[in-house]
Design a protein around this motif. Structure first.
Motif, PDB file in Angstrom:
ATOM      1  N   GLY A 128      24.426  52.401 -12.041  1.00  0.00           N
ATOM      2  CA  GLY A 128      24.276  52.027 -10.880  1.00  0.00           C
ATOM      3  C   GLY A 128      25.543  51.117 -10.286  1.00  0.00           C
ATOM      4  O   GLY A 128      25.787  51.747  -8.929  1.00  0.00           O
ATOM      5  N   PRO A 227      28.279  41.123 -21.826  1.00  0.00           N
ATOM      6  CA  PRO A 227      27.363  42.283 -22.095  1.00  0.00           C
ATOM      7  C   PRO A 227      28.145  43.643 -22.167  1.00  0.00           C
ATOM      8  O   PRO A 227      29.092  43.835 -21.459  1.00  0.00           O
ATOM      9  CB  PRO A 227      26.558  42.302 -20.757  1.00  0.00           C
ATOM     10  N   ASN A 230      28.780  50.658 -21.482  1.00  0.00           N
ATOM     11  CA  ASN A 230      29.617  51.894 -21.839  1.00  0.00           C
ATOM     12  C   ASN A 230      31.122  51.396 -22.615  1.00  0.00           C
ATOM     13  O   ASN A 230      31.864  52.169 -22.997  1.00  0.00           O
ATOM     14  CB  ASN A 230      30.187  52.753 -20.724  1.00  0.00           C
ATOM     15  N   GLY A 360      27.528  41.214 -12.435  1.00  0.00           N
ATOM     16  CA  GLY A 360      26.971  41.550 -11.230  1.00  0.00           C
ATOM     17  C   GLY A 360      25.972  40.601 -10.578  1.00  0.00           C
ATOM     18  O   GLY A 360      25.264  39.633 -11.254  1.00  0.00           O
TER      19      GLY A 360
HETATM   20  N1  F0G Z   1      27.183  44.474 -16.398  1.00  0.00           N
HETATM   21  C1  F0G Z   1      26.952  45.049 -15.542  1.00  0.00           C
HETATM   22  C2  F0G Z   1      26.247  44.496 -14.347  1.00  0.00           C
HETATM   23  C3  F0G Z   1      27.018  46.491 -15.522  1.00  0.00           C
HETATM   24  O1  F0G Z   1      27.003  47.261 -14.380  1.00  0.00           O
HETATM   25  C4  F0G Z   1      27.811  47.136 -16.566  1.00  0.00           C
HETATM   26  C5  F0G Z   1      28.186  48.560 -16.690  1.00  0.00           C
HETATM   27  C6  F0G Z   1      28.148  46.476 -17.773  1.00  0.00           C
HETATM   28  C7  F0G Z   1      27.751  45.026 -17.677  1.00  0.00           C
HETATM   29  C8  F0G Z   1      28.801  46.912 -18.599  1.00  0.00           C
HETATM   30  O2  F0G Z   1      30.213  47.061 -18.941  1.00  0.00           O
HETATM   31  O3  F0G Z   1      29.857  49.596 -19.406  1.00  0.00           O
HETATM   32  O4  F0G Z   1      32.130  48.402 -19.260  1.00  0.00           O
HETATM   33  O5  F0G Z   1      30.455  47.908 -21.016  1.00  0.00           O
HETATM   34  N2  F0G Z   1      27.729  49.141 -15.964  1.00  0.00           N
HETATM   35  C9  F0G Z   1      28.246  50.785 -15.763  1.00  0.00           C
HETATM   36  C10 F0G Z   1      27.715  51.279 -14.470  1.00  0.00           C
HETATM   37  C11 F0G Z   1      28.032  51.422 -16.899  1.00  0.00           C
HETATM   38  O6  F0G Z   1      27.485  52.776 -14.392  1.00  0.00           O
HETATM   39  O7  F0G Z   1      27.624  50.949 -13.576  1.00  0.00           O
HETATM   40  P1  F0G Z   1      30.724  48.334 -19.820  1.00  0.00           P
END
Ligand code: F0G
Length: 393
Positions: A128, A227, A230, A360
């Protein structure tokens, strides 16, 4: 945006909350720390991640920069979490980026470079936030954007963002890992530039959050909680801290603590998860692309990975909102739930200087927000009825 980060530099005597306007000749206090040249015009707004940190990033011509003014987000002391843990906890509020997540830091670099190299279309898989960010920066750059998301598994606000920014969006019958696999295959045989964090330009941009933390604290924290989905972000922060340490801008690097949802915790168990499940849809990922980089960040920093349950995530989500006034999204709360757990287990020493990244904004996921709150009472427009409903009589 002008009264965001620079307001920390407000001279003594300026009323709290008063909009930041630099007097002629004033120089924001962060400018010197970041090595911003003396010649910068007074009152100049935050220039975005490339403008502020360009000398530490891949070279990008000034006229190729695609920016929405990302970065410069607040680092907020967290009194309630500090009390609960006995630590000095700060929150890096990444929801204040232009599309509401940390992804914008990497996207400004990835899209600027993709456009400069002649790309016409960028593509990504996403839970997202990456799709929202890619769509926004592509729109700004005049590029087409294609996003693949797991069907029915991304928060409403993020879906709305990608669509309104004009991306072509496919809902895939599968999970995020399937989407990323498809993206990689499409990119082999079609003229599209991948802007997932498998693109190293993304991590370059994202590392600037670590620079900002150090610039504000005056040194690196002792512990950094994130958190992990990926696993790009924890890898990027570690890169940023290491670079500042090598450059002599910090005396230490933090222990990197990465937290995954219990139903999507491959880095904790050491095994990919074929059907990841968690309420924190942003980190519903079973086979992280930056697996090895994240393990290196853990090992080199003396950190750890651990899992937190959805119940712990939701408790931390509400605690953040009710006690700290910070509305993060559920995935962001996983880092905070992790800190509370680690502190309880003795994995974080009392007194430690701790940063948790709130990755986020909670506004992206109204369904989770509303599901946990009681239906508000309806009253006629009468004082007595309102007072009675509020229990004031
Ligand atoms: N927090 C939020 C709000 C995220 O959108 C994501 C990852 C993570 C933590 C984790 O970060 O993947 O670098 O370990 N979102 C990706 C996306 C996968 O497609 O928006 P990460």
């Amino acid at each position: 945006m002008s009264d965001r980060q620079p307001s920390r530099g407000a001279p003594a005597g300026r009323r709290p909350g008063m909009a930041w306007r630099e007097a002629p000749g004033d120089r924001p206090h962060w400018a010197a720390r970041r090595g911003v040249p003396e010649g910068r015009p007074p009152g100049m707004a935050w220039r975005g991640v490339i403008g502020e940190f360009g000398s530490s990033l891949p070279e990008i011509d000034a006229d190729a920069v695609v920016t929405l003014g990302e970065g410069g987000t607040p680092l907020l002391p967290a009194p309630a979490l500090s009390e609960l843990t006995g630590c000095q906890v700060h929150l890096k509020i990444e929801g204040m980026n232009p599309t509401g997540s940390f992804k914008d830091r990497g996207m400004t670099v990835a899209v600027s470079l993709a456009a400069a190299r002649g790309a016409r279309t960028v593509i990504c898989a996403s839970t997202g936030n990456t799709s929202a960010s890619a769509a926004a920066y592509a729109a700004r750059a005049g590029l087409d954007c294609v996003v693949l998301v797991p069907r029915g598994k991304i928060a409403l606000g993020k879906l709305a963002q990608a669509l309104v920014y004009g991306a072509r969006l496919l809902q895939v019958d599968g999970n995020f890992d399937d989407c990323l696999e498809l993206v990689r295959k499409l990119a082999i045989s079609h003229p599209v530039a991948v802007v997932n964090s498998v693109n190293p330009d993304r991590l370059e941009g994202q590392k600037t959050a670590a620079f900002e933390v150090v610039d504000v604290l005056g040194d690196a924290p002792e512990v950094h909680c994130l958190p992990v989905g990926n696993a790009g972000n924890i890898s990027a922060y570690w890169m940023g801290y290491r670079e500042y340490l090598t450059a002599g801008r910090t005396s230490r690097a933090p222990r990197m603590l990465g937290f995954q949802a219990a139903g999507a915790a491959p880095l904790v168990t050491g095994q990919p998860v074929s059907s990841p499940v968690t309420i924190a849809s942003a980190i519903r990922i079973g086979n992280p692309a930056s697996w090895h980089l994240a393990e290196a960040a853990r090992d080199e920093s003396g950190g750890m990975f651990a899992a937190v349950t959805d119940g712990q995530i939701l408790d931390a989500y509400r605690l953040l909102a009710v006690r700290e006034g910070v509305f993060g999204e559920p995935a962001s709360a996983a880092g905070v739930a992790g800190l509370l757990q680690a502190s309880k287990n003795g994995d974080v020493d009392p007194g430690s200087l701790v940063v948790c990244t709130i990755t986020g904004t909670g506004l992206k996921d109204p369904d989770t927000a509303m599901a946990g709150t009681p239906e508000p009472a309806v009253v006629p427009a009468e004082t007595e009825a309102a007072a009675a409903a509020l229990g004031l009589v």
